[in-house]
Design an enzyme around this catalytic site. Structure first.
Site, PDB file in Angstrom:
ATOM      1  N   ASP A 347       0.829  -1.210   0.000  1.00 18.38           N
ATOM      2  CA  ASP A 347       0.000   0.000   0.000  1.00 18.38           C
ATOM      3  C   ASP A 347       0.871   1.271   0.000  1.00 18.38           C
ATOM      4  OD1 ASP A 347      -2.003   1.837   0.386  1.00 18.38           O
ATOM      5  OD2 ASP A 347      -2.891   0.822   2.101  1.00 18.38           O
ATOM      6  N   GLY A 386      -5.189   3.319  -7.970  1.00 16.27           N
ATOM      7  CA  GLY A 386      -5.417   3.489  -9.400  1.00 16.27           C
ATOM      8  C   GLY A 386      -4.592   4.598 -10.023  1.00 16.27           C
ATOM      9  N   ASP A 407     -10.471   4.299  -1.412  1.00 18.72           N
ATOM     10  CA  ASP A 407     -11.097   3.316  -0.526  1.00 18.72           C
ATOM     11  C   ASP A 407     -12.623   3.314  -0.637  1.00 18.72           C
ATOM     12  OD1 ASP A 407      -8.524   2.982   0.302  1.00 18.72           O
ATOM     13  OD2 ASP A 407      -8.928   3.325   2.424  1.00 18.72           O
TER      14      ASP A 407
HETATM   15  C1  GLA Z   1      -5.450   2.319   2.787  1.00 21.62           C
HETATM   16  C2  GLA Z   1      -5.952   1.163   1.928  1.00 21.62           C
HETATM   17  C3  GLA Z   1      -6.964   0.372   2.729  1.00 21.62           C
HETATM   18  C4  GLA Z   1      -6.319  -0.165   3.992  1.00 21.62           C
HETATM   19  C5  GLA Z   1      -5.725   0.987   4.798  1.00 21.62           C
HETATM   20  C6  GLA Z   1      -4.863   0.481   5.938  1.00 21.62           C
HETATM   21  O1  GLA Z   1      -6.455   3.216   3.105  1.00 21.62           O
HETATM   22  O2  GLA Z   1      -6.512   1.657   0.750  1.00 21.62           O
HETATM   23  O3  GLA Z   1      -7.471  -0.698   1.960  1.00 21.62           O
HETATM   24  O4  GLA Z   1      -5.322  -1.089   3.645  1.00 21.62           O
HETATM   25  O5  GLA Z   1      -4.892   1.806   3.986  1.00 21.62           O
HETATM   26  O6  GLA Z   1      -4.283   1.516   6.656  1.00 21.62           O
END
Ligand code: GLA
Length: 584
Positions: A347, A386, A407
């Site tokens: 991430d 994305g 998200d």
């Molecule tokens: C981001 C990701 C989420 C999750 C959080 C965790 O927001 O997009 O899916 O993994 O981090 O902190």
């Protein structure tokens, strides 16, 4: 009221649809604080306590404020350093640290700039406040939607990365259940000198002093041969956020088996953010005490015939403020492989404080190479919302899936704005490499059953990973009937692996179509409106012959053949999914 709508399946109108306006109303900041045991707390360790009232020249030290939000109490911390009237330091929200720059104090007034991160964009926000007796009264800086980034947003109701995406359902405008958390705006908060709630989050990073690691030259990493169909499983984030531990993961694994989800294809149990502890002097990363023996946990999950996954970041910190893999990519990949992990979600978050979007491919390749070098088959899931046209290079860095949006939240407008934005990406999906419009919210309580059926159907039509995000230990029969609908799962898992596309949009009704390996066709009819409609599909105007048997995959009923016009009621925000099978 019932509306009568004519739906036409036209393969020529693939790109003719404008996304419906499904935007929320305000920043939805709904983050509970971490309530972990007091051991291993880097935050507490460097706490500076002062009992004296501040004077206007020295507010250096740590200030803690609490703000109630629809999801519970949120803790905000300022670490301030004042020298010659200039303020620097850190603002800490429950989803990570942000540097304070360009601050000044004059008399009892203070003003500074916070550099926030929001889905890969750095945002400068101003904070002004006053010293009032022995407190500071400040309105904390919150990240806003990034400009024009990703699909499914920006929407004013979105949450910043790392913040919770689900919560108790709030009543809708007319009292009906489940349109998500109510709007929440940050106002002034009173801060006192004090000790923040201990957590396992990592200490703040001074990004200006961080040594830059060299990025590799680009090359194509061969496919790892995994994820021939979209990964299915469960991830801890949407329900538990960082409140995740060994016992919960084990009980979820048990529930995957006992609920029938394993038999339906859900295989990966993925531990998202919040498992990390700290690194030792050799740089080796350990889990925090909520995961006392990661290898034993992995063995347990494997013994259930399931696979297990973990989460990290190419940056020094994850979105939740935990230790990331920056500068430790090879070491972490080896540790994950030694634990016998089967899946890594990687991430971006704090990496945006170091690199530009144009560096992303190389940064993700670094971990792709590291995973390949371990020799262990590990599904590689990119999460960078994305950005940077990831669908064009994700597979080249060895990825099996890549997030295509910001998200998701557990509300219809968020799910719909994400899901219905995916048509243009259809050609990038295929065996081994998938578009990922984020995890499922089904069962988290913020949408109606019809809306959850729409969520599941849309994800199946676009060949998205089906990663449940609810507490599957306590599912009601309505929710398990959705997650266990094997006829819809078969559309998602079809071996041809094509991404479904929008083929028609008429008012509030749109139709998506997906080719299946057997020569069958999947057709989904969606109703965006909040009124029941009647869908009438005139097959002969759609280029579909009269010789297909029609099966309704939610009613589990045969609906005759395409020799007759299809006519069924379509609930508000609902869907009908049909499988067309050509008769000999
Ligand atoms: C981001 C990701 C989420 C999750 C959080 C965790 O927001 O997009 O899916 O993994 O981090 O902190």
């Amino acid at each position: 009221m019932t509306y009568h709508v004519e739906c036409f399946l036209r393969r020529s109108s693939l790109n003719s649809f404008l996304l419906p306006a499904v935007l929320g109303l305000s920043i939805g900041l709904t983050t509970p604080i971490d309530t972990k045991p007091a051991t291993q707390s880097p935050v507490a360790a460097d706490m500076q306590s002062k009992d004296t009232a501040p004077d206007t020249h020295d507010i250096s030290g740590r200030w803690v404020g609490k703000k109630s939000s629809p999801m519970g109490e949120m803790e905000i911390v300022y670490q301030l350093h004042v020298q010659d009237g200039k303020i620097t330091g850190t603002q800490t929200l429950p989803f990570g640290d942000s540097p304070i720059v360009d601050g000044q104090i004059a008399g009892d007034s203070l003003h500074f700039t916070v550099e926030l991160e929001s889905f890969g964009s750095i945002q400068k926000r101003e904070v002004s406040g006053k010293i009032v007796d022995d407190t500071l009264v400040l309105t904390p800086a919150m990240p806003g939607p990034p400009p024009g980034v990703g699909r499914g947003g920006p929407e004013p109701g979105m949450s910043p990365p790392g913040s919770p995406t689900s919560g108790p359902p709030a009543p809708g405008p007319s009292g009906e259940p489940g349109t998500g958390p109510p709007p929440f705006r940050m106002g002034p908060v009173t801060f006192r000198r004090g000790t923040p709630t201990p957590s396992f989050r990592a200490p703040s990073v001074d990004y200006s002093k961080l040594p830059r690691i060299a990025l590799p030259t680009l090359h194509d990493i061969p496919s790892n041969g995994l994820a021939k169909t979209p990964p299915m499983g469960w991830n801890s984030w949407n329900k538990f956020q960082t409140h995740i531990d060994d016992a919960t993961v084990r009980s979820i694994a048990d529930a995957i088996v006992s609920s029938g989800m394993k038999d339906a294809g859900y295989r990966y149990i993925i531990i998202d953010d919040g498992w990390q502890g700290s690194r030792n002097t050799d740089g080796a990363l350990s889990p925090n005490p909520n995961f006392p023996d990661m290898k034993a946990l992995v063995d347990y999950v494997h013994s259930q015939g399931l696979m297990i996954g973990i989460y990290s970041s190419p940056g020094p910190r994850t979105c939740g403020g935990f230790e990331g893999s920056y500068g430790h990519e090879r070491q972490d990949a080896k540790i994950f492989a030694d634990w016998r992990m089967d899946y890594l979600k990687y991430d971006w978050c704090s990496a945006s404080r170091i690199w530009k979007d144009t560096d992303m491919q190389a940064a993700y390749q670094e971990m792709g190479d590291a995973l390949e070098k371990t020799g262990r088959p590990i599904v590689y899931a990119l999460c960078q919302y994305g950005r940077a046209g990831v669908e064009r290079w994700g597979a080249k860095v060895g990825a099996n899936l890549w997030r295509t949006t910001m998200d998701i939240r557990d509300r219809y407008d968020s799910m719909a704005s994400i899901g219905f934005s995916q048509s243009e990406l259809a050609s990038f999906a295929g065996p081994g490499h998938w578009n990922d419009p984020d995890m499922l919210e089904i069962g988290n309580g913020g949408m109606s059953a019809d809306e959850y059926r729409t969520h599941f159907s849309l994800w199946a039509m676009i060949s998205a990973p089906l990663i449940a995000g609810n507490d599957i230990r306590n599912m009601n029969p309505g929710i398990s009937a959705i997650l266990l609908n094997k006829e819809v799962i078969a559309i998602d898992q079809d071996p041809l692996g094509t991404g479904g596309k929008r083929v028609s949009s008429t008012g509030d009704i749109e139709i998506w179509w997906k080719a299946l390996a057997s020569g069958d066709n999947a057709v989904a009819i969606f109703n965006h409106s909040n009124q029941e409609m009647r869908a009438i599909v005139s097959w002969d105007t759609l280029g579909i012959g009269k010789d297909y048997a029609v099966r309704d995959l939610w009613a589990h009923a045969d609906r005759g053949t395409t020799s007759k016009v299809f006519s069924q009621p379509l609930p508000a925000h609902g869907v009908i999914v049909l499988r067309l099978h050509q008769l000999k």
